[in-house]
Design an enzyme around this catalytic site. Structure first.
Site, PDB file in Angstrom:
ATOM      1  NE  ARG A 126      -4.071  -1.828   0.012  1.00  0.00           N
ATOM      2  CZ  ARG A 126      -4.034  -2.926  -0.721  1.00  0.00           C
ATOM      3  NH1 ARG A 126      -2.974  -3.178  -1.489  1.00  0.00           N
ATOM      4  NH2 ARG A 126      -5.046  -3.775  -0.708  1.00  0.00           N
ATOM      5  CD  GLU A 155      -2.610   3.165  -5.785  1.00  0.00           C
ATOM      6  OE1 GLU A 155      -3.617   2.616  -6.288  1.00  0.00           O
ATOM      7  OE2 GLU A 155      -1.816   2.569  -5.049  1.00  0.00           O
ATOM      8  CG  HIS A 174      -2.699  -0.944  -7.124  1.00  0.00           C
ATOM      9  ND1 HIS A 174      -3.207  -0.249  -6.056  1.00  0.00           N
ATOM     10  CD2 HIS A 174      -2.565  -2.221  -6.689  1.00  0.00           C
ATOM     11  CE1 HIS A 174      -3.389  -1.069  -5.027  1.00  0.00           C
ATOM     12  NE2 HIS A 174      -3.003  -2.270  -5.398  1.00  0.00           N
TER      13      HIS A 174
END
Length: 207
Positions: A126, A155, A174
């Site tokens: 994370r 993000e 991601h």
């Protein structure tokens, strides 16, 4: 592997029309992983253990941090209860802990300074586990050699983030869970858990 052979750097050279790496002595850094230390922050879980096995298969020394000194890790890996020790000893640091109040900003200006200047940081957990401002400063100052970030604090990163254009950063959106097979396995697990619950045999209970 990308860092050990400067793969991204070599590709950038080609994209810029620079082919001298084919005719001159190898210019970007190039080194073997064998004998290097791979540090896994909270790496005694399922994913961390698989990464440990990969590291061991490539001849790396594997160091796993855990709050439990008797944590079960793959044969050949070493356990430490000190994240600080792991940071100081590792050539590659890979983060595997969850994001919570205890781990938010775990990698910050102070802890990043514990790493070797030749070390690389990898985060597929994370983004907020790393203080991104401190990381950018450390990368710019040469406090650490580079970072591979599949997750970020925001993000995607803000348009003006230096991460987009830093030569010593590998940035991905991601993507660790985006593979078709990964998503199918996720849905299969959800369906199996529902069926198990309906059948009176719930799994993964949190009491």
């Amino acid at each position: 592997l990308n860092f050990s052979c400067s793969l991204v750097t070599q590709q950038r050279m080609l994209w810029a029309g620079d082919r001298t790496n084919f005719t001159k002595a190898l210019q970007p850094p190039h080194f073997e992983l064998g004998g290097k230390t791979l540090g896994l922050v909270s790496g005694s879980g399922g994913i961390g253990s698989k990464v440990a096995m990969l590291g061991l298969a490539m001849g790396m020394k594997v160091l796993v941090s855990s709050r439990r000194p008797q944590a079960v890790v793959p044969t050949g890996a070493e356990v430490t209860t000190s994240v600080e020790e792991l940071l100081g000893r590792s050539d590659f640091v890979s983060i595997h802990c969850p994001l919570n109040e205890q781990t938010k900003g775990l990698l910050n200006a102070d802890t990043l300074r514990l790493m070797k200047p030749t070390a690389f940081l990898i985060n597929t957990a994370r983004g907020a586990i790393i203080d991104e401002t401190a990381l950018i400063a450390a990368l710019q100052a040469g406090t650490i050699a580079g970072a591979a970030l599949d997750v970020q604090e925001v993000e995607p990163p803000t348009p003006d983030s230096p991460l987009w254009s830093m030569d010593n950063v590998i940035l991905t959106p991601h993507i660790g869970w985006r593979r078709l097979e990964t998503r199918q396995r996720l849905w299969d697990l959800v369906a199996a858990n529902i069926c198990a619950f309906q059948g009176g045999m719930p799994v993964n209970l949190v009491n």
